[in-house]
Design a protein around this motif. Structure first.
Motif, PDB file in Angstrom:
ATOM      1  N   TYR A 196      -4.332  -1.361  -5.603  1.00  0.00           N
ATOM      2  CA  TYR A 196      -5.725  -1.710  -5.845  1.00  0.00           C
ATOM      3  C   TYR A 196      -5.641  -3.212  -6.368  1.00  0.00           C
ATOM      4  N   VAL A 197      -4.691  -3.263  -7.360  1.00  0.00           N
ATOM      5  CA  VAL A 197      -4.342  -4.521  -7.900  1.00  0.00           C
ATOM      6  C   VAL A 197      -4.217  -5.701  -6.751  1.00  0.00           C
ATOM      7  N   THR A 198      -3.764  -5.570  -5.754  1.00  0.00           N
ATOM      8  CA  THR A 198      -3.297  -6.464  -4.659  1.00  0.00           C
ATOM      9  C   THR A 198      -4.505  -6.754  -3.928  1.00  0.00           C
ATOM     10  N   SER A 199      -5.029  -5.758  -3.466  1.00  0.00           N
ATOM     11  CA  SER A 199      -6.178  -5.941  -2.348  1.00  0.00           C
ATOM     12  C   SER A 199      -7.464  -5.051  -2.737  1.00  0.00           C
ATOM     13  N   LEU A 200      -7.597  -4.575  -3.706  1.00  0.00           N
ATOM     14  CA  LEU A 200      -8.738  -3.935  -3.888  1.00  0.00           C
ATOM     15  C   LEU A 200      -8.751  -2.349  -3.075  1.00  0.00           C
ATOM     16  N   TYR A 201      -7.554  -2.009  -2.666  1.00  0.00           N
ATOM     17  CA  TYR A 201      -7.389  -0.861  -1.682  1.00  0.00           C
ATOM     18  C   TYR A 201      -7.198   0.483  -2.467  1.00  0.00           C
ATOM     19  N   ASN A 225       0.919  -1.219  -0.106  1.00  0.00           N
ATOM     20  CA  ASN A 225      -0.094  -0.010  -0.006  1.00  0.00           C
ATOM     21  C   ASN A 225       1.202   1.233  -0.057  1.00  0.00           C
ATOM     22  N   LEU A 226       2.227   1.304   0.274  1.00  0.00           N
ATOM     23  CA  LEU A 226       3.078   2.319   0.458  1.00  0.00           C
ATOM     24  C   LEU A 226       3.912   2.547  -0.936  1.00  0.00           C
ATOM     25  N   VAL A 227       3.432   1.632  -1.848  1.00  0.00           N
ATOM     26  CA  VAL A 227       4.382   1.620  -3.022  1.00  0.00           C
ATOM     27  C   VAL A 227       4.360   3.031  -3.739  1.00  0.00           C
ATOM     28  N   PRO A 228       3.226   3.659  -3.788  1.00  0.00           N
ATOM     29  CA  PRO A 228       3.026   4.914  -4.595  1.00  0.00           C
ATOM     30  C   PRO A 228       3.837   5.879  -3.793  1.00  0.00           C
ATOM     31  N   THR A 229       3.876   5.826  -2.678  1.00  0.00           N
ATOM     32  CA  THR A 229       4.751   6.906  -1.884  1.00  0.00           C
ATOM     33  C   THR A 229       5.940   6.851  -1.901  1.00  0.00           C
ATOM     34  N   VAL A 230       6.634   5.489  -1.999  1.00  0.00           N
ATOM     35  CA  VAL A 230       8.079   4.836  -2.280  1.00  0.00           C
ATOM     36  C   VAL A 230       8.323   5.356  -3.684  1.00  0.00           C
ATOM     37  N   LEU A 231       7.475   5.139  -4.582  1.00  0.00           N
ATOM     38  CA  LEU A 231       7.939   5.325  -6.104  1.00  0.00           C
ATOM     39  C   LEU A 231       8.068   7.072  -6.187  1.00  0.00           C
ATOM     40  N   THR A 232       7.209   7.622  -5.941  1.00  0.00           N
ATOM     41  CA  THR A 232       7.179   9.177  -6.131  1.00  0.00           C
ATOM     42  C   THR A 232       6.621  10.182  -5.112  1.00  0.00           C
ATOM     43  N   LEU A 233       6.952   9.618  -3.935  1.00  0.00           N
ATOM     44  CA  LEU A 233       6.525  10.287  -2.741  1.00  0.00           C
ATOM     45  C   LEU A 233       4.939  10.693  -2.759  1.00  0.00           C
ATOM     46  N   ALA A 242       4.782   2.626 -16.177  1.00  0.00           N
ATOM     47  CA  ALA A 242       5.325   1.868 -15.101  1.00  0.00           C
ATOM     48  C   ALA A 242       4.896   2.779 -13.693  1.00  0.00           C
ATOM     49  N   ILE A 243       4.921   4.095 -13.936  1.00  0.00           N
ATOM     50  CA  ILE A 243       4.453   4.811 -12.592  1.00  0.00           C
ATOM     51  C   ILE A 243       2.950   4.677 -12.662  1.00  0.00           C
ATOM     52  N   TRP A 244       2.009   4.636 -13.612  1.00  0.00           N
ATOM     53  CA  TRP A 244       0.893   4.440 -13.559  1.00  0.00           C
ATOM     54  C   TRP A 244       0.448   3.146 -12.862  1.00  0.00           C
ATOM     55  N   MET A 245       1.127   2.242 -13.523  1.00  0.00           N
ATOM     56  CA  MET A 245       0.962   0.726 -12.828  1.00  0.00           C
ATOM     57  C   MET A 245       1.249   0.658 -11.455  1.00  0.00           C
ATOM     58  N   LEU A 246       2.234   1.099 -11.115  1.00  0.00           N
ATOM     59  CA  LEU A 246       2.910   0.989  -9.575  1.00  0.00           C
ATOM     60  C   LEU A 246       1.949   1.841  -8.736  1.00  0.00           C
ATOM     61  N   SER A 260      -0.729  -9.174  -8.499  1.00  0.00           N
ATOM     62  CA  SER A 260       0.067  -7.951  -8.194  1.00  0.00           C
ATOM     63  C   SER A 260       1.478  -8.418  -8.605  1.00  0.00           C
ATOM     64  N   LEU A 261       1.844  -9.618  -8.367  1.00  0.00           N
ATOM     65  CA  LEU A 261       3.417  -9.805  -8.387  1.00  0.00           C
ATOM     66  C   LEU A 261       3.749  -9.901  -9.840  1.00  0.00           C
ATOM     67  N   LEU A 262       2.750 -10.445 -10.760  1.00  0.00           N
ATOM     68  CA  LEU A 262       3.086 -10.063 -12.225  1.00  0.00           C
ATOM     69  C   LEU A 262       2.916  -8.695 -12.486  1.00  0.00           C
ATOM     70  N   TRP A 263       1.879  -7.993 -12.077  1.00  0.00           N
ATOM     71  CA  TRP A 263       1.879  -6.415 -12.407  1.00  0.00           C
ATOM     72  C   TRP A 263       2.983  -5.762 -11.957  1.00  0.00           C
ATOM     73  N   ALA A 264       3.570  -5.950 -10.619  1.00  0.00           N
ATOM     74  CA  ALA A 264       4.898  -5.357 -10.159  1.00  0.00           C
ATOM     75  C   ALA A 264       6.065  -5.477 -10.865  1.00  0.00           C
ATOM     76  N   ASN A 265       6.060  -6.923 -11.333  1.00  0.00           N
ATOM     77  CA  ASN A 265       7.484  -7.213 -12.249  1.00  0.00           C
ATOM     78  C   ASN A 265       7.293  -6.572 -13.500  1.00  0.00           C
ATOM     79  N   VAL A 266       6.010  -6.546 -14.355  1.00  0.00           N
ATOM     80  CA  VAL A 266       5.786  -5.790 -15.611  1.00  0.00           C
ATOM     81  C   VAL A 266       6.282  -4.354 -15.405  1.00  0.00           C
TER      82      VAL A 266
END
Length: 125
Positions: free
Chosen positions: A116-121, A46-54, A107-111, A87-93
């Motif tokens: 949401y892809v992982t847990s509909l969050y 759930n923190l991936v968008p923050t890690v990616l681009t703050l 990639a930014i859009w996907m990450l 989500s594992l496939l999504w994140a690797n792509v």
């Protein structure tokens, strides 16, 4: 919360986000492989968008953001049957696309949509 400026977020992505995001995703997947540490793994995803681009998420305590979330039961069932592998496939792509100049926007859009892809969050950034 207010978002940081475009330039701060862009510099973060160039110097930190592009390499830190795969580390966080892989760490989350190692944690997700256990039952005991699964909640921490999901929190990291759930923190991936923050890690990616703050990107700053809105507080989940706000009524408007809580209204947009699926129930815990629906999210748990989705994760067990679909979210963990998709989500594992999504994140690797997305990680592969992030190392190409042309693929960075996708990639930014996907990450940003990985929670949401992982847990509909719904990440309200």
């Amino acid at each position: 919360m207010t978002q940081r400026s475009f330039w701060v977020r862009a510099l973060w992505f160039v110097f930190v986000g592009w390499w830190a995001t795969p580390v966080v995703v892989n760490t989350a997947w190692l944690l997700n492989a256990t039952v005991v540490l699964l909640p921490i793994g999901i929190k990291l995803i759930n923190l991936v968008p923050t890690v990616l681009t703050l990107a700053e998420p809105q507080s989940l305590s706000a009524p408007e953001s809580a209204r947009g979330q699926h129930s815990f039961a629906v999210r748990a069932i989705y994760f067990v049957f679909v979210g963990w592998w998709l989500s594992l496939l999504w994140a690797n792509v997305a990680s592969f696309l992030a190392i190409t100049i042309v693929g960075i926007p996708v990639a930014i859009w996907m990450l940003n949509r990985l929670p949401y892809v992982t847990s509909l969050y719904r990440f309200h950034g």
